[in-house]
Design an enzyme around this catalytic site. Structure first.
Site, PDB file in Angstrom:
ATOM      1  CG  ASP A   9       0.029  -1.543  -0.595  1.00  0.00           C
ATOM      2  OD1 ASP A   9       0.238  -0.383  -0.195  1.00  0.00           O
ATOM      3  OD2 ASP A   9      -1.063  -1.925  -1.062  1.00  0.00           O
ATOM      4  CG  ASP A  11      -4.909   1.053   2.863  1.00  0.00           C
ATOM      5  OD1 ASP A  11      -5.277   0.480   3.900  1.00  0.00           O
ATOM      6  OD2 ASP A  11      -4.601   2.252   2.825  1.00  0.00           O
TER       7      ASP A  11
HETATM    8  P1  B16 Z   1      -4.451   7.845   4.222  1.00  0.00           P
HETATM    9  P2  B16 Z   1      -1.457   1.794   0.577  1.00  0.00           P
HETATM   10  C1  B16 Z   1      -2.970   3.987   0.392  1.00  0.00           C
HETATM   11  O1  B16 Z   1      -2.456   2.930   1.143  1.00  0.00           O
HETATM   12  C2  B16 Z   1      -4.364   3.702  -0.128  1.00  0.00           C
HETATM   13  O2  B16 Z   1      -4.311   2.678  -1.118  1.00  0.00           O
HETATM   14  C3  B16 Z   1      -4.939   4.936  -0.767  1.00  0.00           C
HETATM   15  O3  B16 Z   1      -6.251   4.686  -1.224  1.00  0.00           O
HETATM   16  C4  B16 Z   1      -4.939   6.075   0.267  1.00  0.00           C
HETATM   17  O4  B16 Z   1      -5.415   7.287  -0.327  1.00  0.00           O
HETATM   18  C5  B16 Z   1      -3.512   6.289   0.764  1.00  0.00           C
HETATM   19  O5  B16 Z   1      -3.036   5.083   1.318  1.00  0.00           O
HETATM   20  C6  B16 Z   1      -3.428   7.374   1.809  1.00  0.00           C
HETATM   21  O6  B16 Z   1      -4.151   6.953   2.936  1.00  0.00           O
HETATM   22  O7  B16 Z   1      -5.482   8.862   3.850  1.00  0.00           O
HETATM   23  O8  B16 Z   1      -4.924   6.807   5.208  1.00  0.00           O
HETATM   24  O9  B16 Z   1      -3.152   8.484   4.642  1.00  0.00           O
HETATM   25  O10 B16 Z   1      -2.238   1.046  -0.459  1.00  0.00           O
HETATM   26  O11 B16 Z   1      -0.226   2.507   0.049  1.00  0.00           O
HETATM   27  O12 B16 Z   1      -1.182   0.981   1.819  1.00  0.00           O
HETATM   28 MG    MG Z   2      -2.528  -0.719  -1.765  1.00  0.00          MG
END
Ligand code: B16
Ligand code: MG
Length: 219
Positions: A9, A11
């Site tokens: 993953d 984030d």
């Molecule tokens: P974006 P991951 C996720 O990333 C985040 O944890 C989440 O908080 C966010 O809303 C989502 O990506 C979408 O992100 O707005 O940048 O497209 O943890 O799956 O790497």
């Molecule tokens: Mg994450």
């Protein structure tokens, strides 16, 4: 048995962007008259942008048309990208760069399985884009975590079966996605929260690939 692939993953595992997502969603929610706190933000980890907006609208009992929703998501994203612009290689979470080097040395294929549509930009800022053998992110997905689509596509792109890959996740939705896809899942964070993961570590500082595999293979 050892893992042939590892799906990360982004984030919360490779870099901590949660605080930037929090500030950007909180600003937008408050503009809409909806209260938004850290606990709300916790629930959005691993959740796609559109589902995150829906969470806020539902919390505020708001119904908006699709053009307005698109405009609001763009606004939040611009704010987020402005905040994330300061990310640099030193912001990779402790131990992650060494772990990736360890995996590469062991011949393990590595992939990204992120809900974020900004994944490639963030990996570039960390100087980590080139180390991934496959990247599946929010731009390639029709279903949000906890659906396993992201990790199934990741394993497929690596040319591996789910049982040969380890998923590393910080979010409940992501742990559930890995389990639903038939993967072994290593949680990073709070063991009480990530109960369904096969093993949980607080972070990667000081942990090498053999030690991580031992945590899972002895389950
Ligand atoms: P974006 P991951 C996720 O990333 C985040 O944890 C989440 O908080 C966010 O809303 C989502 O990506 C979408 O992100 O707005 O940048 O497209 O943890 O799956 O790497
Ligand atoms: Mg994450």
């Amino acid at each position: 048995m050892t893992f042939k692939g590892c799906l990360f993953d982004l984030d919360g595992v490779i870099v901590d962007t949660a605080s930037h997502h929090f500030v950007a969603w909180k600003t937008l929610a408050e503009e809409l008259g909806v209260a938004f706190d850290e606990e709300d933000n916790e629930q959005l980890k691993g959740v796609s942008r559109v589902d995150s907006l829906e969470f806020i609208l539902q919390k505020g009992n708001l119904v908006l048309d699709s053009n307005t929703k698109l405009r609001l998501m763009d606004k939040k994203n611009l704010h987020y990208l402005g905040l994330a612009d300061q990310i640099q290689p030193a912001d990779a979470l402790p131990g992650i760069v060494d772990l990736i080097a360890d995996l590469k040395a062991a011949g393990v294929r590595i992939g990204l399985g992120s809900s974020s549509k900004n994944a490639e930009q963030i990996l570039s800022k960390l100087n980590l884009l080139a180390v991934f053998d496959a990247i599946v992110d929010g731009n390639h997905l029709t279903l949000s975590k906890p659906d396993p689509e992201v990790f199934l596509k990741g394993a497929h792109a690596l040319g591996l079966a789910p049982e040969d890959c380890l998923v590393i996740e910080d979010a409940i939705a992501g742990v559930d996605a890995g389990i639903a896809g038939g993967f072994q899942v290593l949680g990073v964070g709070d063991a009480n929260e990530l109960k369904r993961a096969h093993a949980v570590v607080p972070g990667f500082g000081g942990l090498n690939w053999d030690e991580i595999q031992n945590l899972l293979l002895h389950k």
